[in-house]
Design a protein around this motif. Sequence first.
Motif, PDB file in Angstrom:
ATOM      1  N   GLY A   1      10.946   1.750  12.347  1.00 30.20           N
ATOM      2  CA  GLY A   1      11.794   0.040  12.955  1.00 30.20           C
ATOM      3  C   GLY A   1      11.389  -0.692  12.198  1.00 30.20           C
ATOM      4  N   TYR A   2      11.562  -1.770  12.099  1.00 27.55           N
ATOM      5  CA  TYR A   2      11.362  -3.148  11.311  1.00 27.55           C
ATOM      6  C   TYR A   2       9.937  -3.500  12.480  1.00 27.55           C
ATOM      7  N   GLU A   3       9.922  -3.820  13.305  1.00 23.64           N
ATOM      8  CA  GLU A   3       8.691  -3.891  14.150  1.00 23.64           C
ATOM      9  C   GLU A   3       7.495  -3.799  13.886  1.00 23.64           C
ATOM     10  N   ARG A   4       7.301  -2.358  14.108  1.00 25.79           N
ATOM     11  CA  ARG A   4       6.103  -1.469  13.745  1.00 25.79           C
ATOM     12  C   ARG A   4       6.099  -0.933  12.220  1.00 25.79           C
ATOM     13  N   LEU A   5       6.483  -0.771  11.013  1.00 28.86           N
ATOM     14  CA  LEU A   5       6.456  -1.305  10.071  1.00 28.86           C
ATOM     15  C   LEU A   5       5.036  -1.916   9.586  1.00 28.86           C
ATOM     16  N   THR A   6       4.085  -0.947   9.274  1.00 28.10           N
ATOM     17  CA  THR A   6       2.843  -2.517   8.816  1.00 28.10           C
ATOM     18  C   THR A   6       2.983  -1.784   6.782  1.00 28.10           C
ATOM     19  N   ILE A   7       2.564  -3.290   6.553  1.00 32.20           N
ATOM     20  CA  ILE A   7       2.154  -3.472   5.624  1.00 32.20           C
ATOM     21  C   ILE A   7       0.853  -1.873   5.453  1.00 32.20           C
ATOM     22  N   ASP A   8      -0.011  -2.593   5.269  1.00 28.75           N
ATOM     23  CA  ASP A   8      -1.030  -0.944   5.510  1.00 28.75           C
ATOM     24  C   ASP A   8      -0.634   0.352   5.182  1.00 28.75           C
ATOM     25  N   ALA A   9       0.630   0.572   6.007  1.00 25.02           N
ATOM     26  CA  ALA A   9       0.932   2.186   6.545  1.00 25.02           C
ATOM     27  C   ALA A   9       1.740   2.508   4.993  1.00 25.02           C
ATOM     28  N   VAL A  10       2.813   1.125   4.206  1.00 22.10           N
ATOM     29  CA  VAL A  10       3.457   1.626   3.388  1.00 22.10           C
ATOM     30  C   VAL A  10       2.423   1.829   2.264  1.00 22.10           C
ATOM     31  N   ALA A  11       0.927   0.512   2.158  1.00 26.39           N
ATOM     32  CA  ALA A  11       0.226   0.629   0.632  1.00 26.39           C
ATOM     33  C   ALA A  11      -0.290   2.393   0.898  1.00 26.39           C
ATOM     34  N   ALA A  12      -0.803   2.676   2.070  1.00 24.01           N
ATOM     35  CA  ALA A  12      -1.360   4.292   2.199  1.00 24.01           C
ATOM     36  C   ALA A  12      -0.342   4.989   1.792  1.00 24.01           C
ATOM     37  N   GLN A  13       0.239   5.527   2.481  1.00 26.91           N
ATOM     38  CA  GLN A  13       1.313   5.972   2.081  1.00 26.91           C
ATOM     39  C   GLN A  13       2.657   6.155   1.083  1.00 26.91           C
ATOM     40  N   ALA A  14       2.380   5.405   0.202  1.00 30.85           N
ATOM     41  CA  ALA A  14       2.908   5.242  -1.196  1.00 30.85           C
ATOM     42  C   ALA A  14       1.651   5.635  -2.065  1.00 30.85           C
ATOM     43  N   GLY A  15      -0.103   5.035  -1.364  1.00 31.99           N
ATOM     44  CA  GLY A  15      -1.152   5.403  -2.674  1.00 31.99           C
ATOM     45  C   GLY A  15      -1.558   4.079  -3.409  1.00 31.99           C
ATOM     46  N   VAL A  16      -0.900   2.631  -3.234  1.00 32.15           N
ATOM     47  CA  VAL A  16      -1.171   2.079  -3.671  1.00 32.15           C
ATOM     48  C   VAL A  16      -2.282   0.610  -2.874  1.00 32.15           C
ATOM     49  N   GLY A  17      -2.258   0.760  -3.922  1.00 35.25           N
ATOM     50  CA  GLY A  17      -3.587  -1.122  -3.373  1.00 35.25           C
ATOM     51  C   GLY A  17      -2.171  -2.357  -1.956  1.00 35.25           C
ATOM     52  N   LYS A  18      -3.173  -2.669  -1.545  1.00 35.73           N
ATOM     53  CA  LYS A  18      -1.702  -3.589  -0.808  1.00 35.73           C
ATOM     54  C   LYS A  18      -1.435  -4.574  -1.760  1.00 35.73           C
ATOM     55  N   GLN A  19      -2.400  -5.217  -2.390  1.00 32.70           N
ATOM     56  CA  GLN A  19      -2.893  -6.649  -3.526  1.00 32.70           C
ATOM     57  C   GLN A  19      -1.761  -6.266  -4.596  1.00 32.70           C
ATOM     58  N   THR A  20      -1.364  -4.367  -5.483  1.00 31.55           N
ATOM     59  CA  THR A  20       0.138  -4.434  -5.176  1.00 31.55           C
ATOM     60  C   THR A  20       0.753  -4.565  -5.114  1.00 31.55           C
ATOM     61  N   ILE A  21       1.454  -4.640  -4.405  1.00 28.06           N
ATOM     62  CA  ILE A  21       2.216  -4.680  -2.819  1.00 28.06           C
ATOM     63  C   ILE A  21       2.658  -6.671  -2.631  1.00 28.06           C
ATOM     64  N   TYR A  22       1.813  -7.466  -2.394  1.00 33.18           N
ATOM     65  CA  TYR A  22       1.675  -9.013  -2.293  1.00 33.18           C
ATOM     66  C   TYR A  22       1.805  -9.204  -3.700  1.00 33.18           C
ATOM     67  N   ARG A  23       1.145  -8.460  -5.124  1.00 32.81           N
ATOM     68  CA  ARG A  23       1.606  -8.980  -5.882  1.00 32.81           C
ATOM     69  C   ARG A  23       3.351  -9.828  -6.787  1.00 32.81           C
ATOM     70  N   TRP A  24       4.542  -8.343  -5.789  1.00 28.74           N
ATOM     71  CA  TRP A  24       5.913  -7.978  -6.168  1.00 28.74           C
ATOM     72  C   TRP A  24       6.208  -8.386  -5.743  1.00 28.74           C
ATOM     73  N   TRP A  25       6.571  -8.586  -4.414  1.00 28.08           N
ATOM     74  CA  TRP A  25       6.945  -8.862  -2.784  1.00 28.08           C
ATOM     75  C   TRP A  25       5.877 -10.155  -2.670  1.00 28.08           C
ATOM     76  N   GLY A  26       7.032 -10.930  -1.676  1.00 29.44           N
ATOM     77  CA  GLY A  26       6.146 -12.534  -0.949  1.00 29.44           C
ATOM     78  C   GLY A  26       5.868 -11.803   0.345  1.00 29.44           C
ATOM     79  N   SER A  27       6.649 -10.657   1.000  1.00 31.01           N
ATOM     80  CA  SER A  27       6.452 -11.065   2.145  1.00 31.01           C
ATOM     81  C   SER A  27       6.931  -9.037   3.049  1.00 31.01           C
ATOM     82  N   LYS A  28       6.397  -8.972   4.375  1.00 33.28           N
ATOM     83  CA  LYS A  28       7.442  -8.552   4.811  1.00 33.28           C
ATOM     84  C   LYS A  28       9.166  -7.814   4.530  1.00 33.28           C
ATOM     85  N   GLY A  29       9.104  -9.031   5.041  1.00 35.81           N
ATOM     86  CA  GLY A  29      10.658  -9.023   4.666  1.00 35.81           C
ATOM     87  C   GLY A  29      10.927  -8.279   3.214  1.00 35.81           C
TER      88      GLY A  29
END
Lengths: 191, 191
Positions: A27-55
């Motif tokens: 679900g949306y509420e319990r989805l965390t960026i840390d979990a996305v980064a971990a599962q994708a094998g990616v650094g968090k900065q790589t997420i925030y470099r291209w997307w501005g927010s969790k939404g």
Amino acid sequence: MTGGRRRSESSRRAILDAARGLLLERGYERLTIDAVAAQAGVGKQTIYRWWGSKGAVVADAVLEGGLAPPFVPLPDTGDIETDLRAWLRAWTAHLASGVGTSLILALTAATAEDRAVADVLYERFTGPHEQLLRDRLESARAAGQLGSQVPVPTIAGVLIGSLLYRVLSRQAPPTADDADMVVRLVLAGVA
Amino acid sequence: MTGGRRRSESSRRAILDAARGLLLERGYERLTIDAVAAQAGVGKQTIYRWWGSKGAVVADAVLEGGLAPPFVPLPDTGDIETDLRAWLRAWTAHLASGVGTSLILALTAATAEDRAVADVLYERFTGPHEQLLRDRLESARAAGQLGSQVPVPTIAGVLIGSLLYRVLSRQAPPTADDADMVVRLVLAGVA
DNA sequence: CCAATTCCGAGACGATCGGTCTCGGATCAG
DNA sequence: CTGATCCGAGACCGATCGTCTCGGAATTGG
């Protein structure tokens, strides 16, 4: 200087895939960026470099994951009742599944929470589906299958809204019978 | 032993008042329990002693703050079209205001996020409004103003859903004209 | 080939927030 | 008076968002 490493397409895909999987799973509420980064094998900065927010990540994940229109097609057999029935039945079947319910709840939570995300999702998800419906209704009107009293946008809104309410009330998921009755009600009202 | 200090009614009211104000002002997501406690002049433990979660506080705040049914009444003049029009117009007016929109978005966010909160809100907010509508539709049916083809719950769901969709799409708030056209569509379909 | 640039994964970091716990004090029943 | 329960206040913990830094890898212009 135009040099520099280029954006990794595989990381981009991995992020969106992970986000989509975790969204449907937790679900949306319990989805965390840390979990996305971990599962994708990616650094968090790589997420925030291209997307501005969790939404924003979630919005893109939904829109690129085969969930975007027209994954529920609206046929044109020439008979508006047949077509609307098929479209609404396909949606109810999708929404009655756990995946469909999770998806709509997640999109609704994201929409209610962030105006910018709401606009993106309307522009690229809700809006296109609504437009599909409006186009088919317009062609039915041109074919003389609809009276002219009620505007097409109103009809489309009623059809979509009745579905949405069933899902959001979280009481009983919509059924094929419900879909048929809504179609009957709406078409009787505009015939 | 039955002794002990009694629950403070003034604190309870202060908490719900603060929660309601902050909810409308900042939305569900940006409402914090710390802020509620501070604005209410209350310790956080006093909140968590009586409510299990943020969602529970918000649900109670909404339900006790004059926002609960029937703050939009459904008259019975004997003519179903007049009554439905009045009811739907009152709702659109409320929802077109900033307060009404904030309220619905907050309730939707809470509903999408927490199943237990969703059930409480349906039981004490959405459900009673829907029941009000169903009762009036049943009396219209008994008076012969409705055909028997479409079940009353379907009609009620369509009316509520069309409203909800307008608010949640966050594109344009519903107008009195929209309300009238929805009523016309629905009543033509069941006449 | 080299230097500048930009991205990468990894993870430390500060800030915020939900929820728990503790404290001294107030209010109740017996 | 005594014990129980609630009170406001705030320290505390864990989770999470989003920023920042690091060494390294890719890419381009020279």
